[in-house]
Design a protein around this motif. Structure first.
Motif, mmCIF file in Angstrom:
data_model
loop_
_atom_site.group_PDB
_atom_site.id
_atom_site.type_symbol
_atom_site.label_atom_id
_atom_site.label_comp_id
_atom_site.label_asym_id
_atom_site.label_seq_id
_atom_site.Cartn_x
_atom_site.Cartn_y
_atom_site.Cartn_z
ATOM 1 N N ILE A 9 77.093 -9.422 7.020
ATOM 2 C CA ILE A 9 76.234 -8.241 7.037
ATOM 3 C C ILE A 9 74.786 -8.694 7.039
ATOM 4 N N PHE A 10 74.078 -8.391 8.127
ATOM 5 C CA PHE A 10 72.661 -8.719 8.236
ATOM 6 C C PHE A 10 71.886 -7.602 7.541
ATOM 7 N N TYR A 11 71.401 -7.887 6.336
ATOM 8 C CA TYR A 11 70.808 -6.799 5.567
ATOM 9 C C TYR A 11 69.286 -6.844 5.510
ATOM 10 N N SER A 12 68.693 -7.881 6.066
ATOM 11 C CA SER A 12 67.231 -7.918 6.108
ATOM 12 C C SER A 12 66.785 -8.904 7.172
ATOM 13 N N ILE A 13 65.897 -8.472 8.041
ATOM 14 C CA ILE A 13 65.262 -9.373 9.006
ATOM 15 C C ILE A 13 63.775 -9.051 9.002
ATOM 16 N N SER A 14 62.958 -10.070 8.770
ATOM 17 C CA SER A 14 61.517 -9.861 8.622
ATOM 18 C C SER A 14 60.753 -10.836 9.496
ATOM 19 N N TYR A 66 68.502 -17.607 6.769
ATOM 20 C CA TYR A 66 68.131 -18.480 7.884
ATOM 21 C C TYR A 66 66.710 -18.143 8.341
ATOM 22 N N VAL A 67 66.022 -19.160 8.840
ATOM 23 C CA VAL A 67 64.678 -18.950 9.377
ATOM 24 C C VAL A 67 64.542 -19.702 10.694
ATOM 25 N N SER A 99 60.143 -15.408 -0.339
ATOM 26 C CA SER A 99 60.012 -14.278 -1.260
ATOM 27 C C SER A 99 58.809 -13.416 -0.905
ATOM 28 N N GLU A 100 57.712 -14.036 -0.470
ATOM 29 C CA GLU A 100 56.506 -13.281 -0.141
ATOM 30 C C GLU A 100 56.666 -12.480 1.148
ATOM 31 N N TYR A 101 57.372 -13.057 2.101
ATOM 32 C CA TYR A 101 57.495 -12.425 3.413
ATOM 33 C C TYR A 101 58.568 -11.329 3.463
ATOM 34 N N LEU A 148 58.947 -18.265 10.800
ATOM 35 C CA LEU A 148 58.461 -17.263 11.747
ATOM 36 C C LEU A 148 59.188 -15.936 11.596
ATOM 37 N N VAL A 149 60.482 -16.012 11.375
ATOM 38 C CA VAL A 149 61.295 -14.813 11.163
ATOM 39 C C VAL A 149 62.420 -15.206 10.213
ATOM 40 N N VAL A 150 62.743 -14.311 9.298
ATOM 41 C CA VAL A 150 63.703 -14.603 8.224
ATOM 42 C C VAL A 150 64.856 -13.608 8.312
ATOM 43 N N LEU A 151 66.082 -14.120 8.246
ATOM 44 C CA LEU A 151 67.274 -13.274 8.276
ATOM 45 C C LEU A 151 68.114 -13.526 7.045
ATOM 46 N N HIS A 152 68.404 -12.458 6.286
ATOM 47 C CA HIS A 152 69.271 -12.540 5.115
ATOM 48 C C HIS A 152 70.653 -11.972 5.470
#
Length: 492
Positions: free
Chosen positions: A286-291, A236-237, A211-213, A248-252
């Motif tokens: 649908i990949f809607y967020s990658i951080s 997924y992370v 949630s923070e990232y 390290l990287v987060v994909l929604h």
């Protein structure tokens, strides 16, 4: 940042959530600064103690420099942020390669060529060692400490901060950044990364960090988190064995029967967490967020590998799934558009932006200078509150945005960083969506538009290679048509 309520935290591990804090050294920053050695002494004890070539082949116990290495880590963590650039500059400048020694050994390599292969290889080995900055050996010792790799990742984040400051930028700092990036790229290669799916049953600490990232579509509350890891959603992370508690990287991902064209339908109007998934309705991802979560890993390839791994996971879970696409923001478009309008105001023309009919329609809504009015409305986001402006501006803004994504370049590639990322991965610039993100951030950054970058799996490798080699962008008919319209109007 979302702070979750006590009731939710008690579901699994209240201590993990309510007592959560970033990893810190055992000695507080203030205490370390007060009791520890000064900058000269810490550098002398640690970096200057690196053995020379003549002794490096002797057996060295890993414990030899452990105490000094821990002292260095504790000292650096205790430094105030304002003092770190000066410390890093000294480390990079005074404890880099010995240039005089390098020059001397270059001469010896030339001399050794006449003495046989053995002498030549030894001379080259000595030269190779002398070219290695002394601080690199210290970094190697730090990497063996618990949480040492995380320390190095954070250290590079500070180096990048120095590079962004004119006062701290220097050739030595740039060299240090290159060395750290190379090391981290090797340590964080795909073979050392672990793919994890985040669910509501994951640890509270991990869910809190997710949630923070979240940098693209901020998480609002605990219900929002539960929805994003619930039915018709996947999260997924990538983690690393040396940083097991840090994503390290987060994909929604949203699961659907079609490719979404509106982000609010995903993040605010999604299915209830109690919904049961109907597998037969899931044909699209649908990949809607990658951080990316670690600033120190900037430039280290992670996101593209994560997407590829997730596609494999989804194909295994849903063999009939045949549509893969992003729903991406267009950061920087509004700023670019305001710049275009400002240029047109200076030039006293609007031919590059509107047709004559569009210009008259806008003028009919608001008296006065069309361009001045638009600049003000874009700056304040007021245009989106007027149905008339929304209708009239749709086509010209879509044309301009298509050109911004397709035609504006940086070093030959797409100017927009999100576009460049997906195009490098082999995606097709597929569909531009009007008012797909009506949040304040979406309107301010992208004038409410979003774009689908579609992954046709059979073509991704070819598309990626072609883009990297020639910078050719694969785009749909919609995008190409809008680009052609823009070029006709602007006479580019």
């Amino acid at each position: 940042m979302v702070r979750l309520p006590l009731v939710w935290a008690q579901r699994t591990n209240a201590t993990a959530l309510l007592g959560y804090h970033r990893l810190t050294p055992s000695i507080s920053s203030a205490a370390a600064a007060a009791r520890g050695p000064d900058m000269d002494e810490i550098l002398r004890r640690t970096v200057a103690a690196v053995p020379a070539y003549e002794t490096r082949e002797k057996p060295l116990s890993p414990a030899v420099f452990e105490a000094q290495t821990r002292e260095f880590v504790c000292f650096y963590r205790g430094l105030a942020a304002a003092r770190r650039p000066a410390f890093l500059t000294r480390l990079a400048t005074e404890y880099g390669a010995d240039h005089d020694r390098v020059a001397e050994l270059c001469g010896r390599v030339a001399e050794a060529q006449s003495r046989g292969l053995g002498a030549l290889l030894q001379a080259e080995d000595r030269l190779r060692h002398s070219l290695t900055p002394r601080y690199k050996f210290l970094i190697g010792h730090i990497s063996r400490l618990e949480d040492g790799v995380k320390f190095i990742v954070d250290l590079r984040a500070d180096v990048l901060q120095c590079l962004s400051s004119k006062s701290a930028d220097s050739p030595e700092i740039r060299e240090m950044n290159g060395i750290l990036k190379t090391l981290l790229s090797n340590w964080f290669s795909i073979g050392f990364l672990n793919l994890e799916r985040v669910t509501w049953q994951s640890s509270c600490e991990l869910l809190q960090k997710i949630s923070e990232y979240e940098a693209v579509h901020p998480v609002r509350n605990w219900t929002d988190i539960k929805r994003r890891v619930g039915p018709y959603r996947r999260c997924y992370v990538f983690t690393h064995c040396a940083m097991p508690r840090e994503p390290l990287v987060v994909l929604h991902v949203a699961l659907s029967d079609d490719i979404s064209n509106n982000i609010q339908a995903i993040v605010r109007q999604g299915p209830s967490p109690e919904t049961t998934e109907d597998v037969n309705k899931i044909t699209a991802a649908i990949f809607y967020s990658i951080s990316s979560t670690q600033p120190g890993l900037q430039g280290v390839e992670l996101g593209n590998y994560l997407i590829k791994q997730v596609v494999k996971e989804l194909q295994a879970e849903f063999p009939h799934m045949n549509q893969f696409s992003s729903l991406s923001p267009i950061p920087g478009f509004t700023k670019w558009l305001v710049g275009i309008i400002s240029d047109q105001i200076k030039e006293g023309t609007s031919k590059r932006i509107f047709t004559q009919t569009e210009y008259k329609e806008i003028q009919g809504i608001n008296e006065g200078s069309v361009l001045e009015t638009l600049k003000r409305l874009l700056t304040t986001n007021e245009w989106v509150r007027s149905d008339k402006f929304v209708r009239v501006l749709e086509l010209p803004f879509m044309r301009l945005c298509a050109w911004y994504l397709y035609g504006e370049k940086h070093r030959g590639g797409a100017l927009n960083p999100v576009a460049n990322f997906h195009l490098q991965n082999g995606a097709v610039m597929w569909r531009l969506n009007w008012l797909a993100d009506t949040s304040t951030r979406g309107i301010s950054s992208s004038s409410g538009m979003m774009v689908n970058y579609r992954y046709f799996l059979e073509d991704t490798n070819q598309n990626s290679v072609q883009y990297l080699r020639t910078r050719h962008i694969e785009a749909s008919e919609q995008i190409l048509s809008l680009v052609a319209q823009f070029q006709k109007i602007s006479k580019l």
